[in-house]
Design an enzyme around this catalytic site. Structure first.
Site, PDB file in Angstrom:
ATOM      1  N   LYS A   1     -28.508 -18.133 -13.864  1.00  0.00           N
ATOM      2  CA  LYS A   1     -28.910 -17.471 -15.104  1.00  0.00           C
ATOM      3  C   LYS A   1     -28.721 -18.455 -16.250  1.00  0.00           C
ATOM      4  CE  LYS A   1     -27.333 -13.000 -13.368  1.00  0.00           C
ATOM      5  NZ  LYS A   1     -26.223 -12.034 -13.362  1.00  0.00           N
TER       6      LYS A   1
ATOM      7  N   LYS B   1     -32.343 -18.048  -2.282  1.00  0.00           N
ATOM      8  CA  LYS B   1     -31.920 -17.340  -1.076  1.00  0.00           C
ATOM      9  C   LYS B   1     -31.494 -18.263   0.070  1.00  0.00           C
ATOM     10  CE  LYS B   1     -32.740 -12.986  -1.431  1.00  0.00           C
ATOM     11  NZ  LYS B   1     -33.955 -12.354  -1.206  1.00  0.00           N
TER      12      LYS B   1
ATOM     13  N   GLU C   1       3.730   1.832  -1.132  1.00  0.00           N
ATOM     14  CA  GLU C   1       4.367   2.094  -2.414  1.00  0.00           C
ATOM     15  C   GLU C   1       3.330   2.628  -3.405  1.00  0.00           C
ATOM     16  OE1 GLU C   1       7.073  -0.729  -5.128  1.00  0.00           O
ATOM     17  OE2 GLU C   1       7.264  -0.963  -2.950  1.00  0.00           O
ATOM     18  N   TYR C   2       2.131   2.050  -3.346  1.00  0.00           N
ATOM     19  CA  TYR C   2       1.029   2.503  -4.192  1.00  0.00           C
ATOM     20  C   TYR C   2       0.743   3.984  -3.893  1.00  0.00           C
ATOM     21  CZ  TYR C   2      -3.739   2.834  -6.027  1.00  0.00           C
ATOM     22  OH  TYR C   2      -4.868   3.221  -6.707  1.00  0.00           O
ATOM     23  N   ASP C   3       0.640   4.305  -2.611  1.00  0.00           N
ATOM     24  CA  ASP C   3       0.355   5.690  -2.226  1.00  0.00           C
ATOM     25  C   ASP C   3       1.444   6.633  -2.727  1.00  0.00           C
ATOM     26  OD1 ASP C   3      -1.882   4.794  -0.990  1.00  0.00           O
ATOM     27  OD2 ASP C   3      -1.013   4.775   1.031  1.00  0.00           O
TER      28      ASP C   3
ATOM     29  N   CYS D   1     -17.216  -5.257  39.446  1.00  0.00           N
ATOM     30  CA  CYS D   1     -17.060  -6.414  38.566  1.00  0.00           C
ATOM     31  C   CYS D   1     -17.958  -7.555  39.051  1.00  0.00           C
ATOM     32  CB  CYS D   1     -15.595  -6.867  38.581  1.00  0.00           C
ATOM     33  SG  CYS D   1     -15.336  -8.435  37.732  1.00  0.00           S
TER      34      CYS D   1
ATOM     35  N   CYS E   1     -15.583 -10.521  40.542  1.00  0.00           N
ATOM     36  CA  CYS E   1     -14.735 -10.434  41.734  1.00  0.00           C
ATOM     37  C   CYS E   1     -15.103  -9.268  42.644  1.00  0.00           C
ATOM     38  CB  CYS E   1     -13.259 -10.343  41.337  1.00  0.00           C
ATOM     39  SG  CYS E   1     -12.812  -8.773  40.576  1.00  0.00           S
TER      40      CYS E   1
ATOM     41  N   LYS F   1     -24.967 -14.165  -4.918  1.00  0.00           N
ATOM     42  CA  LYS F   1     -25.792 -12.954  -4.900  1.00  0.00           C
ATOM     43  C   LYS F   1     -25.271 -12.054  -3.793  1.00  0.00           C
ATOM     44  CE  LYS F   1     -30.601 -11.422  -5.089  1.00  0.00           C
ATOM     45  NZ  LYS F   1     -30.522 -10.308  -4.165  1.00  0.00           N
TER      46      LYS F   1
ATOM     47  N   TYR G   1     -18.214  -5.950  -7.922  1.00  0.00           N
ATOM     48  CA  TYR G   1     -18.162  -7.108  -8.804  1.00  0.00           C
ATOM     49  C   TYR G   1     -19.150  -6.895  -9.943  1.00  0.00           C
ATOM     50  CZ  TYR G   1     -15.362 -10.384  -6.048  1.00  0.00           C
ATOM     51  OH  TYR G   1     -14.345 -11.029  -5.406  1.00  0.00           O
TER      52      TYR G   1
ATOM     53  N   CYS H   1     -12.293  -4.080  34.700  1.00  0.00           N
ATOM     54  CA  CYS H   1     -12.283  -4.519  36.082  1.00  0.00           C
ATOM     55  C   CYS H   1     -10.887  -4.243  36.614  1.00  0.00           C
ATOM     56  CB  CYS H   1     -12.567  -6.018  36.141  1.00  0.00           C
ATOM     57  SG  CYS H   1     -12.040  -6.770  37.679  1.00  0.00           S
TER      58      CYS H   1
ATOM     59  N   ASP I   1       0.813  -1.218   0.000  1.00  0.00           N
ATOM     60  CA  ASP I   1       0.000   0.000   0.000  1.00  0.00           C
ATOM     61  C   ASP I   1       0.843   1.263   0.000  1.00  0.00           C
ATOM     62  OD1 ASP I   1      -2.077  -1.674   0.100  1.00  0.00           O
ATOM     63  OD2 ASP I   1      -2.789  -1.102   2.097  1.00  0.00           O
TER      64      ASP I   1
ATOM     65  N   ARG J   1     -29.560   1.882  -9.208  1.00  0.00           N
ATOM     66  CA  ARG J   1     -30.671   1.234  -9.897  1.00  0.00           C
ATOM     67  C   ARG J   1     -31.931   2.085  -9.822  1.00  0.00           C
ATOM     68  NH1 ARG J   1     -34.497  -2.410  -7.945  1.00  0.00           N
ATOM     69  NH2 ARG J   1     -35.410  -3.700  -9.571  1.00  0.00           N
TER      70      ARG J   1
ATOM     71  N   ASP K   1     -24.694  -8.984  -1.359  1.00  0.00           N
ATOM     72  CA  ASP K   1     -25.649  -8.114  -0.700  1.00  0.00           C
ATOM     73  C   ASP K   1     -25.081  -6.711  -0.650  1.00  0.00           C
ATOM     74  OD1 ASP K   1     -28.001  -7.548   0.410  1.00  0.00           O
ATOM     75  OD2 ASP K   1     -27.620  -8.518   2.335  1.00  0.00           O
TER      76      ASP K   1
ATOM     77  N   GLU L   1     -23.868 -17.753  -9.934  1.00  0.00           N
ATOM     78  CA  GLU L   1     -23.145 -16.609  -9.354  1.00  0.00           C
ATOM     79  C   GLU L   1     -23.569 -16.397  -7.905  1.00  0.00           C
ATOM     80  OE1 GLU L   1     -24.209 -13.278 -11.851  1.00  0.00           O
ATOM     81  OE2 GLU L   1     -23.918 -14.444 -13.675  1.00  0.00           O
TER      82      GLU L   1
ATOM     83  N   CYS M   1      -9.096 -11.472  39.908  1.00  0.00           N
ATOM     84  CA  CYS M   1     -10.408 -11.636  39.271  1.00  0.00           C
ATOM     85  C   CYS M   1     -10.476 -12.978  38.555  1.00  0.00           C
ATOM     86  CB  CYS M   1     -10.656 -10.504  38.287  1.00  0.00           C
ATOM     87  SG  CYS M   1     -12.225 -10.697  37.402  1.00  0.00           S
TER      88      CYS M   1
ATOM     89  N   SER N   1     -35.183  -6.715 -11.591  1.00  0.00           N
ATOM     90  CA  SER N   1     -34.905  -7.441 -10.356  1.00  0.00           C
ATOM     91  C   SER N   1     -35.016  -8.934 -10.636  1.00  0.00           C
ATOM     92  CB  SER N   1     -35.847  -6.990  -9.254  1.00  0.00           C
ATOM     93  OG  SER N   1     -37.161  -7.195  -9.683  1.00  0.00           O
TER      94      SER N   1
HETATM   95  S1  IVH Z   1     -28.659  -9.958 -12.027  1.00  0.00           S
HETATM   96  C1  IVH Z   1     -31.651  -9.158 -14.921  1.00  0.00           C
HETATM   97  N1  IVH Z   1     -26.691 -11.006 -10.650  1.00  0.00           N
HETATM   98  O1  IVH Z   1     -29.797  -8.670  -6.727  1.00  0.00           O
HETATM   99  C2  IVH Z   1     -31.075  -9.536 -13.619  1.00  0.00           C
HETATM  100  N2  IVH Z   1     -28.132  -9.463  -9.554  1.00  0.00           N
HETATM  101  O2  IVH Z   1     -32.653  -9.074  -6.608  1.00  0.00           O
HETATM  102  C3  IVH Z   1     -30.654  -8.392 -12.799  1.00  0.00           C
HETATM  103  N3  IVH Z   1     -27.499  -8.993  -7.239  1.00  0.00           N
HETATM  104  O3  IVH Z   1     -30.714  -5.593  -8.129  1.00  0.00           O
HETATM  105  C4  IVH Z   1     -29.802  -8.709 -11.663  1.00  0.00           C
HETATM  106  N4  IVH Z   1     -25.721 -10.280  -7.180  1.00  0.00           N
HETATM  107  O4  IVH Z   1     -28.524  -5.728  -6.763  1.00  0.00           O
HETATM  108  C5  IVH Z   1     -27.744 -10.172 -10.628  1.00  0.00           C
HETATM  109  N5  IVH Z   1     -24.884 -11.994  -9.561  1.00  0.00           N
HETATM  110  C6  IVH Z   1     -25.930 -11.153  -9.559  1.00  0.00           C
HETATM  111  C7  IVH Z   1     -26.273 -10.392  -8.411  1.00  0.00           C
HETATM  112  C8  IVH Z   1     -27.396  -9.571  -8.446  1.00  0.00           C
HETATM  113  C9  IVH Z   1     -26.476  -9.423  -6.505  1.00  0.00           C
HETATM  114  C10 IVH Z   1     -28.538  -8.047  -6.763  1.00  0.00           C
HETATM  115  C11 IVH Z   1     -28.719  -6.828  -7.631  1.00  0.00           C
HETATM  116  C12 IVH Z   1     -30.133  -6.851  -8.087  1.00  0.00           C
HETATM  117  C13 IVH Z   1     -30.772  -7.708  -7.052  1.00  0.00           C
HETATM  118  C14 IVH Z   1     -32.010  -8.361  -7.609  1.00  0.00           C
END
Ligand code: IVH
Length: 695
Positions: A291, A315, A37-39, A415, A418, A117, A224, A433, A35, A138, A119, A115, A439, A84
């Site tokens: 997908k 999920k 060196e990067y800085d 405490c 003790c 998902k 990502y 304490c 880091d 979005r 958060d 993939e 203790c 979504s």
């Molecule tokens: S694809 C057409 N891929 O999940 C499909 N979404 O519930 C559009 N998310 O709004 C989404 N990882 O914020 C896709 N590998 C992934 C994802 C992903 C997280 C989230 C994204 C989306 C929400 C939908």
């Protein structure tokens, strides 16, 4: 900083070096330069650009630092809506999804891109002619907010595509915060008495919606990529898995967990596999996404309302749940630190029943205003202790007059273990304490720490057994573990059962179970053979964590050398400041502690010791050395370790600070750069001669 002869060329060189470092770190996950060196590279580039603003380009990494506050975010229409996903919570829903796709495509075992998902927060990034021009949230899917300035500060997002410059390319993905960044942020916020973030998702969302992008820049956000928006002049691959590979190829980070799978069984196996690793991943995920891999088939299937028919989010159980607080107690740690703990109505959180959650410290309790009877949000993620992330104030129980039924929490004055006074030093977050060695809680905690996995790793010697051993007088110091016999353990169990009024099944049958005791004795015996760094960590010196213990072990080589070092000498160790140096020195000056160490030695404990590695008087002390090319007689790692043992700091890239470059066969750009900068270069023979003379 001296002005370079050709500032434009140097600026280009620096931009490339910084870009490469970002790419290696965020996309390839193979960091190359430290880091610091990067800085230094960024600072040098900033200086050149400040002296000659004409050299500042739109994609310069200096443009990531963020800028002054603006009024509000502009609205951006998404050229292609951001959709979504439909959710599935059961195996049957996944099977139904695959059956629908099989029926529509005529493919009995369709292939899917799988993939994680993440958060975080969905965003869309727009590149024109290869340059980042805009990024948006979005929003409602049709239009979002222009958060370009904030997104520029995210180093994982390329400002220029690598080796491609299509007229238009929109990339979609998730901005997220790693758990480490989140924990780190919250630890600092708590230490400063500031507001904490409830979870990494809120952290990422809040950071992206900052009007002042300098604030966003100060928060470690990651990214990502997982899909595309509109494209012009870019050959879109035929499959989703190939899209991800292509995005990776032009500089976007893509999760290493992505893959492909066939049929419902393949998807369910992926779900299980990622689920088993969920706690070990560096970020929160709330599920996985399937997908349909072939994009022509995706187009054939189309959409229902706002979700594609060709994709499904499967999920996992939520990492946050609500429950109620039954009591607030305090716990005494091995250094005497007092931690308030919420006792909760049992609740399942991501597969584990949680009954206790940490409240960290009294300030945090005050900030959250947690009270008995409150409904709280409990969060459990990774291997961190469950914590209370928030309070649902609207659900607080009230008395007849409408006032809260329970008073705010206050730390006890004494405490609970003790009875010594609880004190809080000026400027310290933790109350402690003052009982020290009298203790029992501190003693028990330090014994538990000694046996723990990352310390001496005595499997099975957990909280309950250590408490009983101390309670019933079998163990007083860590050295006593090594004198325990099978008979001691069996007696201990018998007396603990008597004390608790319990009678084990085996006793009722007139048998004595002893295998557990033998297992424990075996684990204790195995821990006799350990390493110096584990021992130093296991001793539980305040503020000597695993990494400091490791550095001490490497620098001093033997326990005797650490024990006899004075504060001044300890302060020379990297990462050891005056406070920690003082703590180490006074720990070893304390006769009780010296006696315990002598007893450990007498009990046959031994730990691997070696010569001090970063010999502070070594010939290469403080010198930065870079290894490049292939060496014939030893690996680069080996060569690096031997140079480090002589005091060198081995770095990944050549800079003005490099003192020496060792070049093997087929050395490339690093060697060229060393020659440009006039740095001393050795070949393998010179290295071997030097090692022979100095080791
Ligand atoms: S694809 C057409 N891929 O999940 C499909 N979404 O519930 C559009 N998310 O709004 C989404 N990882 O914020 C896709 N590998 C992934 C994802 C992903 C997280 C989230 C994204 C989306 C929400 C939908």
């Amino acid at each position: 900083m001296a002005r370079p002869a050709d500032p434009a060329a140097r600026a280009r060189q620096l931009r490339d070096a910084i870009d490469r470092a970002n790419h290696r770190y965020h996309v390839l996950d193979e960091p190359e330069i430290p880091d610091a060196e990067y800085d230094a590279l960024v600072r040098e580039l900033e200086a050149i650009e400040a002296a000659d603003p004409g050299l500042r380009t739109a994609d310069s990494p200096t443009q990531r630092v963020g800028a002054k506050a603006s009024e509000a975010f502009a609205t951006v229409e998404h050229a292609r809506p951001m959709l979504s996903l439909s959710n599935a919570f059961s195996e049957q829903e996944v099977r139904d999804f695959v059956a629908r796709i099989s029926a529509a495509t005529g493919d009995a075992e369709p292939e899917f891109c799988t993939e994680p998902k993440l958060d975080g927060l969905a965003i869309s990034l727009r590149y024109e002619d290869g340059l980042f021009v805009r990024g948006a949230t979005r929003g409602d899917g049709a239009s979002g907010e222009d958060v370009s300035a904030n997104l520029r500060t995210v180093k994982a997002i390329p400002l220029r595509l690598r080796g491609a410059a299509p007229a238009v390319l929109e990339v979609r993905g998730e901005v997220y915060m790693t758990r480490a960044a989140f924990e780190d942020w919250n630890a600092k916020a708590r230490a400063k008495g500031e507001r904490t973030m409830a979870n990494p998702r809120n952290g990422a969302a809040g950071s992206l919606r900052q009007l002042d992008s300098r604030i966003t820049a100060s928060r470690a956000l990651s990214f990502y990529a997982y899909g595309l928006g509109v494209t012009e002049g870019w050959p879109v691959p035929e499959r989703q898995s190939q899209v991800l590979a292509a995005l990776r190829g032009i500089g976007f980070p893509v999760s290493p967990e992505v893959g492909t799978a066939r049929g419902a069984d393949g998807l369910l196996a992926y779900f299980e596999r990622i689920g088993a690793r969920r706690d070990a991943l560096p970020y929160d995920i709330d599920g996985v996404v399937y997908k349909l891999d072939r994009i022509d088939q995706q187009e054939q299937l189309g959409y229902v309302s706002r979700a594609p028919r060709w994709a499904l989010a499967h999920k996992y159980p939520a990492q946050e749940q609500t429950t109620t607080v039954e009591a607030i107690d305090v716990q005494v740690g091995r250094t005497g630190a007092i931690t308030p703990i919420a006792r909760l109505a049992p609740v399942g959180v991501a597969g584990v029943v949680v009954t206790n959650a940490t409240l960290h410290n009294a300030d945090q309790v005050a900030r959250l205003d947690v009270r008995v009877g409150d409904t709280v949000i409990v969060r459990r993620a990774g291997d961190v202790i469950p914590e209370v992330a928030g309070v649902l104030l609207e659900a607080r129980p009230l008395d007849a007059r409408g006032a809260p039924r329970h008073p705010p929490f206050a730390l006890p004055a004494q405490c609970p273990a003790c009875g010594s006074d609880i004190v809080r030093e000026e400027g310290e977050v933790a109350a402690r304490c003052s009982g020290g060695l009298v203790c029992p809680a501190q003693r028990v905690q330090s014994l538990i720490h000694f046996a723990s996995r990352r310390a001496m790793d005595i499997e099975g010697l957990g909280d309950r057994i250590v408490e009983d051993l101390v309670d019933l007088g079998f163990v007083r110091t860590v050295a006593d573990f090594y004198a325990l016999t099978q008979d001691d353990f069996l007696q201990m169990r018998r007396r603990a059962d008597e004390r608790d009024g319990t009678q084990p099944e085996t006793a009722r049958q007139g048998k004595v179970a002893s295998k557990w005791a033998d297992n424990l004795l075996g684990a204790i015996a195995r821990s006799r053979d350990s390493t110096l760094e584990r021992l130093l960590f296991a001793l539980g010196i305040r503020d000597v964590g695993e990494s400091t213990a490791k550095t001490l072990a490497r620098q001093f080589g033997s326990l005797d050398a650490v024990m006899s070092a004075d504060e001044g000498r300890l302060r020379e160790v990297p990462d050891v400041g005056p406070v920690v140096a003082g703590r180490i020195a006074s720990f070893f000056a304390e006769p009780h502690n010296r006696a315990v160490i002598a007893a450990l030695r007498a009990a046959g404990l031994h730990w691997r010791e070696g010569p001090p590695q970063a010999n502070l008087a070594g010939p290469l002390v403080g010198k930065s050395v870079v290894l490049t090319g292939t060496l014939a007689s030893l690996t680069r790692d080996e060569a690096g370790a031997r140079l480090e043992a002589l005091g060198a700091k081995v770095a990944g890239s050549v800079s003005k600070k490099t003192a020496l470059v060792v070049a093997g066969e087929a050395a490339g750009s690093k060697l060229d750069k060393a020659r440009d900068l006039g740095i001393e270069v050795w070949d393998e023979a010179a290295l071997l001669a030097f090692l022979a003379q100095n080791e």
